[in-house]
Design an enzyme around this catalytic site. Structure first.
Site, short mmCIF file in Angstrom:
data_model
loop_
_atom_site.label_atom_id
_atom_site.label_comp_id
_atom_site.label_asym_id
_atom_site.label_seq_id
_atom_site.Cartn_x
_atom_site.Cartn_y
_atom_site.Cartn_z
N GLU A 1 -9.31 -10.50 -8.28
CA GLU A 1 -8.39 -9.38 -8.03
C GLU A 1 -7.19 -9.43 -8.97
O GLU A 1 -6.68 -8.39 -9.40
CB GLU A 1 -7.95 -9.40 -6.56
CG GLU A 1 -9.11 -9.06 -5.61
CD GLU A 1 -8.73 -9.14 -4.14
OE1 GLU A 1 -7.57 -9.47 -3.82
OE2 GLU A 1 -9.61 -8.86 -3.30
N HIS B 1 -2.17 -5.47 1.38
CA HIS B 1 -3.44 -6.15 1.12
C HIS B 1 -3.14 -7.55 0.63
O HIS B 1 -2.19 -7.76 -0.13
CB HIS B 1 -4.24 -5.43 0.02
CG HIS B 1 -5.31 -6.29 -0.58
ND1 HIS B 1 -6.53 -6.46 0.01
CD2 HIS B 1 -5.31 -7.10 -1.68
CE1 HIS B 1 -7.25 -7.33 -0.72
NE2 HIS B 1 -6.51 -7.73 -1.75
N ASN C 1 -2.13 -0.13 7.00
CA ASN C 1 -1.59 -1.43 7.47
C ASN C 1 -0.71 -2.12 6.44
O ASN C 1 -0.56 -3.33 6.44
CB ASN C 1 -2.72 -2.33 7.98
CG ASN C 1 -3.79 -2.57 6.93
OD1 ASN C 1 -3.62 -2.21 5.77
ND2 ASN C 1 -4.88 -3.21 7.32
N TYR D 1 -12.30 -2.00 -3.65
CA TYR D 1 -12.80 -2.17 -2.29
C TYR D 1 -14.32 -2.02 -2.22
O TYR D 1 -14.86 -1.65 -1.17
CB TYR D 1 -12.12 -1.19 -1.34
CG TYR D 1 -10.76 -1.66 -0.85
CD1 TYR D 1 -10.63 -2.81 -0.08
CD2 TYR D 1 -9.60 -0.94 -1.12
CE1 TYR D 1 -9.40 -3.24 0.39
CE2 TYR D 1 -8.36 -1.36 -0.66
CZ TYR D 1 -8.27 -2.52 0.10
OH TYR D 1 -7.05 -2.94 0.58
N LYS E 1 0.83 -1.22 0.00
CA LYS E 1 0.00 0.00 0.00
C LYS E 1 0.87 1.27 0.00
O LYS E 1 2.08 1.20 0.21
CB LYS E 1 -0.94 -0.06 1.21
CG LYS E 1 -1.95 -1.21 1.14
CD LYS E 1 -2.91 -1.20 2.34
CE LYS E 1 -3.95 -2.31 2.22
NZ LYS E 1 -4.90 -2.31 3.37
#
Ligand code: ATP
Ligand code: MG
Length: 139
Positions: free
Chosen positions: A128, A117, A114, A51, A11
């Protein structure tokens, strides 16, 4: 044990903090192989679609803003039970709950940033991967 593919995203906070190499070393040490990898800046539309499952959650706007705040690295990982194995080495969604030795446990502090993913099921992994990669890009 099945050989699976899963989608990983390093990320924007991982790229900003210059820890993508360290994260890749956790991935590689686990035995998973990186068979595709590219850096990109997600558009708002891409982040919203990716998302979409969370679109009614209170944090959706913040999540989309964060995911488009800088470049990400999208990756395809391959290996035995890759989907669940990567979820294990990522650690819990909330880094405060994540065990030491996991990516989130060692490198993240905040649930909204965080670091990584990972697909949460084989079916979602397929979707995905198709979302970001053409078959000829998987080597
Ligand atoms: P990811 O899908 O990014 O791999 P995950 O599967 O561990 O994470 P999800 O429940 O799918 O967790 O949530 C997607 C992302 O939304 C999380 O990674 C996190 O950044 C953010 N998120 C989840 N819950 C919260 C929350 N309560 N507050 C703020 N952000 C959250
Ligand atoms: Mg998820």
């Amino acid at each position: 044990m099945a050989i699976e593919r899963t989608l990983s995203i390093l990320k924007p906070d991982a790229v900003k903090n210059n820890i993508t190499g360290k994260i890749n070393s956790y991935i590689e040490s686990s035995g998973l192989k990186i068979i595709a990898q590219k850096m990109m800046l997600l558009t708002k539309k891409q982040a919203e679609l990716f998302y979409e499952i969370h679109k009614d959650r209170s944090f959706f706007g913040e999540l989309v803003e964060f995911m488009t705040s800088g470049p990400v690295i999208v990756q395809v990982l391959v290996g035995k039970n890759a989907v669940s194995k990567y979820r294990q080495i990522m650690g819990a969604t909330d880094p405060k709950q994540a065990e030491k030795g996991t990516i989130r446990g060692d490198f993240a502090d905040d649930i909204s940033e965080n670091r990584v993913h990972g697909s949460d099921s084989l079916e979602n992994a397929r979707k995905e991967i198709d979302f970001f990669f053409a078959e000829h890009e998987l080597v």
